[in-house]
Design a protein around this motif. Structure first.
Motif, mmCIF file in Angstrom:
data_model
loop_
_atom_site.group_PDB
_atom_site.id
_atom_site.type_symbol
_atom_site.label_atom_id
_atom_site.label_comp_id
_atom_site.label_asym_id
_atom_site.label_seq_id
_atom_site.Cartn_x
_atom_site.Cartn_y
_atom_site.Cartn_z
ATOM 1 N N GLN A 59 -6.146 -4.757 -0.294
ATOM 2 C CA GLN A 59 -5.248 -4.800 0.865
ATOM 3 C C GLN A 59 -5.145 -6.236 1.374
ATOM 4 O OE1 GLN A 59 -3.609 -2.053 1.406
ATOM 5 N NE2 GLN A 59 -4.877 -1.042 -0.150
ATOM 6 N N THR A 60 -4.231 -6.463 2.314
ATOM 7 C CA THR A 60 -3.991 -7.819 2.818
ATOM 8 C C THR A 60 -3.859 -7.827 4.341
ATOM 9 O OG1 THR A 60 -1.616 -7.458 2.522
ATOM 10 C CG2 THR A 60 -2.756 -8.656 0.759
ATOM 11 N N GLY A 86 -2.255 1.560 9.609
ATOM 12 C CA GLY A 86 -2.747 0.492 8.743
ATOM 13 C C GLY A 86 -3.507 -0.562 9.535
ATOM 14 N N GLY A 88 -6.171 -2.234 8.689
ATOM 15 C CA GLY A 88 -6.517 -3.360 7.817
ATOM 16 C C GLY A 88 -7.661 -4.168 8.378
ATOM 17 N N SER A 89 -7.444 -5.457 8.603
ATOM 18 C CA SER A 89 -8.481 -6.358 9.128
ATOM 19 C C SER A 89 -8.717 -6.174 10.627
ATOM 20 C CB SER A 89 -8.040 -7.804 8.898
ATOM 21 O OG SER A 89 -6.919 -8.094 9.733
ATOM 22 N N GLN A 92 -3.813 -7.493 13.576
ATOM 23 C CA GLN A 92 -2.604 -7.011 14.274
ATOM 24 C C GLN A 92 -3.010 -6.094 15.432
ATOM 25 O OE1 GLN A 92 1.321 -6.894 13.346
ATOM 26 N NE2 GLN A 92 0.856 -6.572 15.521
ATOM 27 N N GLU A 107 -6.379 4.011 9.827
ATOM 28 C CA GLU A 107 -6.610 3.310 8.562
ATOM 29 C C GLU A 107 -7.181 4.319 7.560
ATOM 30 O OE1 GLU A 107 -6.137 0.151 7.087
ATOM 31 O OE2 GLU A 107 -6.976 1.318 5.434
ATOM 32 N N ARG A 108 -6.658 4.306 6.327
ATOM 33 C CA ARG A 108 -7.139 5.299 5.360
ATOM 34 C C ARG A 108 -8.426 4.858 4.662
ATOM 35 N NH1 ARG A 108 -5.655 3.711 0.175
ATOM 36 N NH2 ARG A 108 -6.249 5.727 -0.704
ATOM 37 N N GLY A 133 -7.894 8.030 8.324
ATOM 38 C CA GLY A 133 -7.087 9.152 7.841
ATOM 39 C C GLY A 133 -5.741 8.679 7.329
ATOM 40 N N ASP A 134 -4.882 9.645 7.063
ATOM 41 C CA ASP A 134 -3.533 9.356 6.565
ATOM 42 C C ASP A 134 -2.580 9.226 7.761
ATOM 43 O OD1 ASP A 134 -1.054 9.217 5.433
ATOM 44 O OD2 ASP A 134 -1.182 11.135 4.367
ATOM 45 N N GLY A 135 -2.171 7.992 8.031
ATOM 46 C CA GLY A 135 -1.297 7.723 9.170
ATOM 47 C C GLY A 135 0.101 8.288 9.025
ATOM 48 N N THR A 151 2.178 -0.937 9.114
ATOM 49 C CA THR A 151 1.980 -2.191 8.386
ATOM 50 C C THR A 151 1.770 -1.954 6.892
ATOM 51 O OG1 THR A 151 -0.390 -2.263 8.816
ATOM 52 C CG2 THR A 151 1.041 -3.297 10.456
ATOM 53 N N ILE A 210 -0.095 4.890 1.400
ATOM 54 C CA ILE A 210 -0.590 5.898 0.462
ATOM 55 C C ILE A 210 -0.813 7.192 1.240
ATOM 56 C CG2 ILE A 210 -2.428 6.490 -1.190
ATOM 57 C CD1 ILE A 210 -1.007 3.923 -1.988
HETATM 58 N N1 SAM Z 1 -2.157 -4.985 10.050
HETATM 59 C C1 SAM Z 1 -3.200 -5.308 9.122
HETATM 60 C C2 SAM Z 1 -3.921 -6.569 9.467
HETATM 61 O O1 SAM Z 1 -3.577 -7.229 10.447
HETATM 62 O O2 SAM Z 1 -4.873 -6.896 8.746
HETATM 63 C C3 SAM Z 1 -2.692 -5.386 7.725
HETATM 64 C C4 SAM Z 1 -2.594 -4.083 7.118
HETATM 65 S S1 SAM Z 1 -2.377 -4.013 5.391
HETATM 66 C C5 SAM Z 1 -0.912 -4.912 5.097
HETATM 67 C C6 SAM Z 1 -1.893 -2.297 5.285
HETATM 68 C C7 SAM Z 1 -3.003 -1.333 5.586
HETATM 69 O O3 SAM Z 1 -2.457 -0.014 5.558
HETATM 70 C C8 SAM Z 1 -4.130 -1.337 4.555
HETATM 71 O O4 SAM Z 1 -5.348 -1.597 5.192
HETATM 72 C C9 SAM Z 1 -4.084 0.064 3.949
HETATM 73 O O5 SAM Z 1 -5.336 0.565 3.588
HETATM 74 C C10 SAM Z 1 -3.465 0.861 5.078
HETATM 75 N N2 SAM Z 1 -2.817 2.117 4.680
HETATM 76 C C11 SAM Z 1 -2.087 2.405 3.579
HETATM 77 N N3 SAM Z 1 -1.665 3.686 3.611
HETATM 78 C C12 SAM Z 1 -2.149 4.215 4.758
HETATM 79 C C13 SAM Z 1 -2.044 5.503 5.367
HETATM 80 N N4 SAM Z 1 -1.369 6.518 4.804
HETATM 81 N N5 SAM Z 1 -2.653 5.690 6.560
HETATM 82 C C14 SAM Z 1 -3.344 4.694 7.159
HETATM 83 N N6 SAM Z 1 -3.491 3.461 6.635
HETATM 84 C C15 SAM Z 1 -2.875 3.227 5.447
#
Ligand code: SAM
Length: 217
Positions: A59-60, A86, A88-89, A92, A107-108, A133-135, A151, A210
């Motif tokens: 991820q990023t 999402g 992530g880090s 945001q 966050e999943r 979980g699944d957002g 995101t 995802i």
């Molecule tokens: N906003 C984050 C940051 O500032 O670091 C960047 C997020 S990264 C671009 C996208 C994130 O969405 C990843 O951490 C990924 O695991 C999460 N993600 C993907 N599908 C998801 C879902 N169905 N539910 C929740 N999170 C999900």
């Protein structure tokens, strides 16, 4: 003393303001939040580069300009309840926590969620709730939301997210195919779920959502 303060100021001038971001509250939040502490120590000197960076789990953390663009589009004034898909880090998330009343973030990947929780607690962002979980399904118990930000990129706008958006609320989301997408701002105009104003904020590339309304892993 934050030795990255100057780099943050330069990032704001050259990457964010130079590309047309004008919301003073968004600029202030990005000046305040120490982006370099949300990434791996080995990448700390790249924290203020004009690019996304890896955060583990494939991820990023998004490019600073994209964070600014999406946040500005949410039109936060300080009293909102915001849903983020999402975490992530957590960067945001911290920006949102500076700008709104309450932030709910999903966050999943559990490891990313717990890492984010730690850093957000370190900076006393107690107005943030994180769920693993699944957002795609949103966060029904906490709806409606004044603003929703996704995101990760989806093939289409997840129906549950539109349902959980307050009338007058803004939803910012990248949709398209797995490699390249368009960033959209949707504004819900009435109780009717089809009464939506849709604005194109430009081309983008996000990691995939995802799950139920996204792609398979
Ligand atoms: N906003 C984050 C940051 O500032 O670091 C960047 C997020 S990264 C671009 C996208 C994130 O969405 C990843 O951490 C990924 O695991 C999460 N993600 C993907 N599908 C998801 C879902 N169905 N539910 C929740 N999170 C999900």
């Amino acid at each position: 003393m934050d030795r990255f303060r100057k780099q943050r100021a330069r990032m704001l001038e050259t990457q964010v303001k130079a590309r047309g971001i004008t919301d003073a509250r968004v600029l202030k939040a990005m000046e305040t939040v120490p982006r370099h502490l949300f990434i791996d120590e080995g990448l700390i000197n790249q924290a203020y580069n004009d690019s996304p960076l890896p955060i583990g789990g494939n991820q990023t953390i998004s490019q600073p300009y994209i964070v600014a663009l999406m946040t500005q589009a949410l039109e936060l004034k300080g009293k909102e309840r915001v849903l983020e898909i999402g975490t992530g880090s957590g960067y945001q998330t911290a920006i949102l926590a500076e700008l709104a009343d309450k932030v709910f973030s999903i966050e999943r990947i559990a490891a990313l969620a717990s890492q984010s929780r730690k850093i957000l607690d370190r900076f006393n962002y107690y107005n943030v709730a994180i769920m693993v979980g699944d957002g795609s399904y949103g966060w029904r118990e906490e709806a409606p939301f004044d603003a929703i930000i996704t995101t990760a990129a989806a093939p289409d706008v997840p129906r549950y997210l539109v349902e959980q958006l307050a009338v007058g609320g803004r939803l910012v989301i990248p949709t398209g195919d797995r490699d390249v997408q368009t960033l959209y701002k949707l504004t819900r105009l009435s109780e009717n779920l089809n009464d939506i104003k849709k604005e194109d904020l430009g081309g983008c590339r996000f990691v995939s959502l995802i799950g139920e309304s996204g792609w398979k892993e």
